[in-house]
Write a protein that holds these residues in place. Structure first.
Motif, PDB file in Angstrom:
ATOM      1  N   ASP A 112       0.864  -1.165   0.000  1.00  0.00           N
ATOM      2  CA  ASP A 112       0.000   0.000   0.000  1.00  0.00           C
ATOM      3  C   ASP A 112       0.907   1.222   0.000  1.00  0.00           C
ATOM      4  O   ASP A 112       2.118   1.087  -0.232  1.00  0.00           O
ATOM      5  CB  ASP A 112      -0.982  -0.007   1.194  1.00  0.00           C
ATOM      6  CG  ASP A 112      -0.296  -0.142   2.545  1.00  0.00           C
ATOM      7  OD1 ASP A 112       0.771   0.502   2.745  1.00  0.00           O
ATOM      8  OD2 ASP A 112      -0.794  -0.873   3.411  1.00  0.00           O
ATOM      9  N   ARG A 113       0.373   2.385   0.239  1.00  0.00           N
ATOM     10  CA  ARG A 113       1.171   3.600   0.083  1.00  0.00           C
ATOM     11  C   ARG A 113       2.337   3.668   1.063  1.00  0.00           C
ATOM     12  O   ARG A 113       3.299   4.414   0.842  1.00  0.00           O
ATOM     13  CB  ARG A 113       0.289   4.848   0.222  1.00  0.00           C
ATOM     14  CG  ARG A 113      -0.136   5.191   1.623  1.00  0.00           C
ATOM     15  CD  ARG A 113      -1.083   6.384   1.667  1.00  0.00           C
ATOM     16  NE  ARG A 113      -1.275   6.895   3.026  1.00  0.00           N
ATOM     17  CZ  ARG A 113      -2.065   6.339   3.928  1.00  0.00           C
ATOM     18  NH1 ARG A 113      -2.755   5.242   3.627  1.00  0.00           N
ATOM     19  NH2 ARG A 113      -2.169   6.861   5.144  1.00  0.00           N
ATOM     20  N   THR A 114       2.288   2.870   2.152  1.00  0.00           N
ATOM     21  CA  THR A 114       3.369   2.913   3.129  1.00  0.00           C
ATOM     22  C   THR A 114       4.635   2.220   2.634  1.00  0.00           C
ATOM     23  O   THR A 114       5.668   2.307   3.310  1.00  0.00           O
ATOM     24  CB  THR A 114       2.948   2.288   4.476  1.00  0.00           C
ATOM     25  OG1 THR A 114       2.758   0.879   4.321  1.00  0.00           O
ATOM     26  CG2 THR A 114       1.674   2.930   4.997  1.00  0.00           C
ATOM     27  N   MET A 115       4.596   1.556   1.491  1.00  0.00           N
ATOM     28  CA  MET A 115       5.827   0.953   0.983  1.00  0.00           C
ATOM     29  C   MET A 115       6.867   2.024   0.650  1.00  0.00           C
ATOM     30  O   MET A 115       8.053   1.731   0.540  1.00  0.00           O
ATOM     31  CB  MET A 115       5.548   0.086  -0.250  1.00  0.00           C
ATOM     32  CG  MET A 115       5.258   0.835  -1.545  1.00  0.00           C
ATOM     33  SD  MET A 115       5.307  -0.246  -3.015  1.00  0.00           S
ATOM     34  CE  MET A 115       7.081  -0.479  -3.232  1.00  0.00           C
ATOM     35  N   TRP A 116       6.424   3.266   0.516  1.00  0.00           N
ATOM     36  CA  TRP A 116       7.333   4.377   0.201  1.00  0.00           C
ATOM     37  C   TRP A 116       7.785   5.123   1.453  1.00  0.00           C
ATOM     38  O   TRP A 116       8.387   6.195   1.338  1.00  0.00           O
ATOM     39  CB  TRP A 116       6.639   5.354  -0.751  1.00  0.00           C
ATOM     40  CG  TRP A 116       6.002   4.720  -1.940  1.00  0.00           C
ATOM     41  CD1 TRP A 116       4.660   4.572  -2.170  1.00  0.00           C
ATOM     42  CD2 TRP A 116       6.657   4.151  -3.091  1.00  0.00           C
ATOM     43  NE1 TRP A 116       4.443   3.936  -3.373  1.00  0.00           N
ATOM     44  CE2 TRP A 116       5.658   3.675  -3.964  1.00  0.00           C
ATOM     45  CE3 TRP A 116       8.003   4.016  -3.454  1.00  0.00           C
ATOM     46  CZ2 TRP A 116       5.949   3.061  -5.177  1.00  0.00           C
ATOM     47  CZ3 TRP A 116       8.304   3.395  -4.662  1.00  0.00           C
ATOM     48  CH2 TRP A 116       7.289   2.928  -5.514  1.00  0.00           C
ATOM     49  N   ASP A 117       7.527   4.580   2.635  1.00  0.00           N
ATOM     50  CA  ASP A 117       7.876   5.288   3.869  1.00  0.00           C
ATOM     51  C   ASP A 117       9.348   5.689   3.922  1.00  0.00           C
ATOM     52  O   ASP A 117       9.687   6.787   4.384  1.00  0.00           O
ATOM     53  CB  ASP A 117       7.569   4.407   5.091  1.00  0.00           C
ATOM     54  CG  ASP A 117       6.098   4.454   5.496  1.00  0.00           C
ATOM     55  OD1 ASP A 117       5.338   5.242   4.910  1.00  0.00           O
ATOM     56  OD2 ASP A 117       5.722   3.690   6.406  1.00  0.00           O
ATOM     57  N   ALA A 118      10.228   4.803   3.464  1.00  0.00           N
ATOM     58  CA  ALA A 118      11.666   5.070   3.586  1.00  0.00           C
ATOM     59  C   ALA A 118      12.116   6.247   2.736  1.00  0.00           C
ATOM     60  O   ALA A 118      13.134   6.876   3.039  1.00  0.00           O
ATOM     61  CB  ALA A 118      12.462   3.818   3.199  1.00  0.00           C
TER      62      ALA A 118
END
Length: 276
Positions: A33-39
């Motif tokens: 989901d969109r949290t895969m881009w947190d880093a």
């Protein structure tokens, strides 16, 4: 992670960063989901106008559509809601297929595409490794064993071929486990919906894309992904392919700092100002 906003169509999104430049729009993988881009989110939003969203059926985009729908139309509705008429599209796996469909649906929208890796509607070959995964996932879901279905995804997309789980950071695996389980739960809550097919299929329209394309592929990824990357490069002679031999299907999560550098360099080489 901050709480998202929602469009009138029920799509969860976040937008942050400085304005002026063409925005970067991040579309997640089908195991995510969109949290895969947190880093990358914090650093990206310090220098760019950035949007990330949950595709329908993932993360916090769990509202039933209420009518016939498609992922590409959902993304376009987010961009329209935000007044975005030009953007850099970054798509991982399933999100890469959606990004390609978005770019084809609205010529002139995409300043560039970064497919990391290509997947989703762009996959053409039911290779043996993909067939084995689909059978394992379907069997687990039929038995209502979400744990087994999640682990089938971890083994295939996160660990990949010719590696052991110990070769992949446990934090990456656990993050994907949470995202994938959430996707299964949201899909179950949505039930059957009337999802429209993209027509003609993106695979038949590869040469129609005019935006520059960068393709990132991992050495431990499936044969179908490598086949897909080759097809796109043959159809688009100006497309650039980059191989990272030490990752599988989620290079942005396995090598987050290197991916951030790659993305910012890619965007810097394709500058533009909205309205020009």
């Amino acid at each position: 992670m901050s709480a998202p906003r929602h469009t009138p169509h029920g799509i969860a999104y976040e937008r942050a960063g400085r304005g002026g430049d063409v925005p970067i729009v991040l579309l997640h993988a089908g195991v995510a989901d969109r949290t895969m881009w947190d880093a990358q989110w914090g650093a990206l939003t310090e220098g760019f106008d950035v949007v990330r969203l949950d595709l329908r059926g993932f993360g916090e985009s769990g509202r039933p559509p209420g009518a016939r729908w498609s992922h590409a139309e959902d993304v376009l509705s987010v961009l329209d809601h935000l007044g975005i008429t030009r953007c850099h599209l970054v798509g991982a796996s399933f999100g890469a297929g959606v990004a390609f469909e978005v770019a084809l649906s609205r010529p002139g929208l995409a300043q560039s595409l970064l497919l990391c890796p290509p997947g989703g509607s762009l996959l053409a070959e039911l290779t043996e490794d993909l067939k084995n995964f689909l059978e394992a996932e379907r069997s687990a879901l039929a038995a209502r064993d979400l744990d087994a279905a999640v682990e089938a995804n971890i083994a295939t997309w996160v660990v990949g071929r010719d590696r052991a789980p110990s070769d992949v950071p446990s934090g990456v695996q656990d993050h994907v486990r949470r995202m994938q389980r959430r996707a299964f739960e949201v899909a179950e809550s949505l039930g059957e919906t009337d999802e429209a097919e993209f027509a003609p299929p993106a695979l038949e329209r590869l040469p129609d894309l005019t935006a520059p394309v960068l393709i990132l592929v991992g050495g431990h990824d499936l044969d179908t992904t490598h086949d897909c990357a080759g097809r796109i490069c043959r159809a688009l002679p100006d497309a650039r392919r980059l191989d990272w031999p030490d990752v599988a299907h989620l290079p942005s999560m396995e090598r987050p700092d290197d991916f951030l550098a790659l993305l910012t360099e890619w965007v810097a080489h394709h500058p533009n100002r909205q309205g020009t």
